[in-house]
Design a protein around this motif. Structure first.
Motif, short mmCIF file in Angstrom:
data_model
loop_
_atom_site.label_atom_id
_atom_site.label_comp_id
_atom_site.label_asym_id
_atom_site.label_seq_id
_atom_site.Cartn_x
_atom_site.Cartn_y
_atom_site.Cartn_z
N UNK A 65 17.77 -22.14 -16.42
CA UNK A 65 17.58 -20.77 -17.29
C UNK A 65 17.32 -19.83 -16.38
N UNK A 66 16.25 -20.11 -15.60
CA UNK A 66 15.71 -19.03 -14.59
C UNK A 66 16.71 -18.45 -13.73
N UNK A 67 17.52 -19.20 -13.20
CA UNK A 67 18.65 -18.99 -12.19
C UNK A 67 19.73 -18.06 -12.89
N UNK A 68 19.87 -18.49 -14.29
CA UNK A 68 21.07 -17.72 -14.89
C UNK A 68 20.41 -16.43 -15.20
N UNK A 69 19.22 -16.37 -15.54
CA UNK A 69 18.65 -14.73 -15.71
C UNK A 69 18.73 -13.89 -14.50
N UNK A 70 18.38 -14.59 -13.43
CA UNK A 70 18.26 -13.96 -12.06
C UNK A 70 19.83 -13.36 -11.77
N UNK B 71 12.86 -4.10 -21.22
CA UNK B 71 13.06 -4.35 -22.55
C UNK B 71 14.16 -5.46 -22.65
N UNK B 72 14.93 -5.60 -21.78
CA UNK B 72 16.09 -6.97 -21.62
C UNK B 72 14.85 -8.20 -21.44
N UNK B 73 14.12 -8.20 -20.59
CA UNK B 73 13.24 -9.34 -20.43
C UNK B 73 12.41 -9.79 -21.66
N UNK B 74 11.89 -8.80 -22.44
CA UNK B 74 11.03 -9.15 -23.44
C UNK B 74 11.99 -9.76 -24.38
N UNK B 75 13.16 -9.24 -24.76
CA UNK B 75 14.20 -9.96 -25.61
C UNK B 75 14.61 -11.22 -25.32
N UNK B 76 15.04 -11.53 -24.08
CA UNK B 76 15.38 -12.60 -23.33
C UNK B 76 14.21 -13.56 -23.62
N UNK C 35 11.98 -13.94 -25.97
CA UNK C 35 11.76 -14.43 -27.02
C UNK C 35 12.92 -15.13 -27.40
N UNK C 36 14.00 -14.96 -26.95
CA UNK C 36 15.29 -15.92 -27.51
C UNK C 36 15.24 -17.19 -26.79
N UNK C 37 14.87 -17.27 -25.58
CA UNK C 37 14.37 -18.35 -24.57
C UNK C 37 13.47 -19.26 -25.34
N UNK D 121 12.29 -19.43 -28.52
CA UNK D 121 12.81 -19.83 -29.52
C UNK D 121 13.77 -21.09 -29.28
N UNK D 122 14.69 -21.00 -28.36
CA UNK D 122 15.62 -22.08 -28.01
C UNK D 122 14.88 -23.30 -27.45
N UNK D 123 13.74 -22.90 -26.64
CA UNK D 123 13.14 -23.97 -26.18
C UNK D 123 12.33 -24.71 -27.14
N UNK D 124 11.80 -24.04 -28.08
CA UNK D 124 10.85 -24.49 -29.02
C UNK D 124 11.83 -25.27 -30.09
N UNK D 125 13.13 -24.97 -30.44
CA UNK D 125 13.98 -25.74 -31.13
C UNK D 125 14.14 -27.05 -30.52
N UNK D 126 14.38 -27.00 -29.30
CA UNK D 126 14.85 -28.25 -28.67
C UNK D 126 13.43 -29.14 -28.25
N UNK D 127 12.22 -28.88 -28.66
CA UNK D 127 11.23 -29.58 -28.54
C UNK D 127 10.48 -29.35 -27.11
N UNK D 128 10.55 -28.60 -26.60
CA UNK D 128 9.66 -28.09 -25.28
C UNK D 128 8.33 -27.93 -25.57
#
Length: 183
Positions: free
Chosen positions: A117-122, A162-167, A169-171, A173-180
């Motif tokens: 996830x981090x690498x794709x963001x970079x 702004x993009x970092x804040x949005x990302x 939040x999305x990440x 939420x995605x991690x929470x839904x996968x049980x992280x």
């Protein structure tokens, strides 16, 4: 297996470099890293120098002014700080250039997922920055003046913030839904 060993060696080196307060030891460690780096030495030196110059300059000048106002000795701490930060930065760039970080963390799937996830963001941010730079160059006939450059940098910084804040939040939420995050 080599990559895992190198990761452990890197983590141990970071621990040692942050624990030891001897300038001679840190200098010897840096010299050893320079010898290990081989043909990549100048590229790694350039990357390291560019990465730390602003931070080191700002912190060093601030500390020097503070000590001068308090009439205290500052040279030994400033030298220690600069050598330590440069050595850690050089070590990190050397480490990244020598191993495959994805193989190094392959033993722990969660860590590998977070790294992906981090690498794709970079990569996304790098591509966006290159696109912004190319768009600026394509819209100007001559080199931008200082005002245009500052405006460009501030707008790009605002976009990335702004993009970092949005990302995030999305990440999250995605991690929470996968049980992280277990609440």
């Amino acid at each position: 297996m080599k990559d895992r060993f190198m990761l452990l060696l890197y983590m141990a080196s970071v621990l040692i470099l942050t624990s030891v307060h001897d300038v001679l030891f840190l200098s010897f460690f840096l010299l050893s890293l320079l010898l290990i780096s081989g043909r990549d030495i100048f590229a790694l030196l350039k990357k390291s120098f560019i990465s730390v110059i602003f931070f080191n300059f700002t912190i060093s000048i601030s500390y020097i002014i503070f000590c001068l106002l308090k009439n205290e000795e500052w040279l030994s701490y400033v030298v220690l700080l600069n050598i330590r930060v440069f050595t850690l930065t050089f070590l990190t760039f050397l480490f990244v250039s020598k191993i495959n970080i994805f193989k190094a963390v392959s033993f722990y799937k969660t860590l590998q997922y977070l790294l992906t996830i981090s690498y794709s963001q970079i990569l996304t941010y790098r591509r966006s920055f290159e696109d912004f730079s190319l768009s600026l160059k394509s819209r100007l006939i001559q080199k931008p003046d200082r005002k245009d450059a500052y405006t460009f940098v501030s707008r790009v910084f605002s976009y990335f913030f702004k993009k970092s804040l949005e990302n995030s939040r999305e990440i999250s939420q995605a991690m929470r839904s996968r049980g992280f995050f277990i609440d």
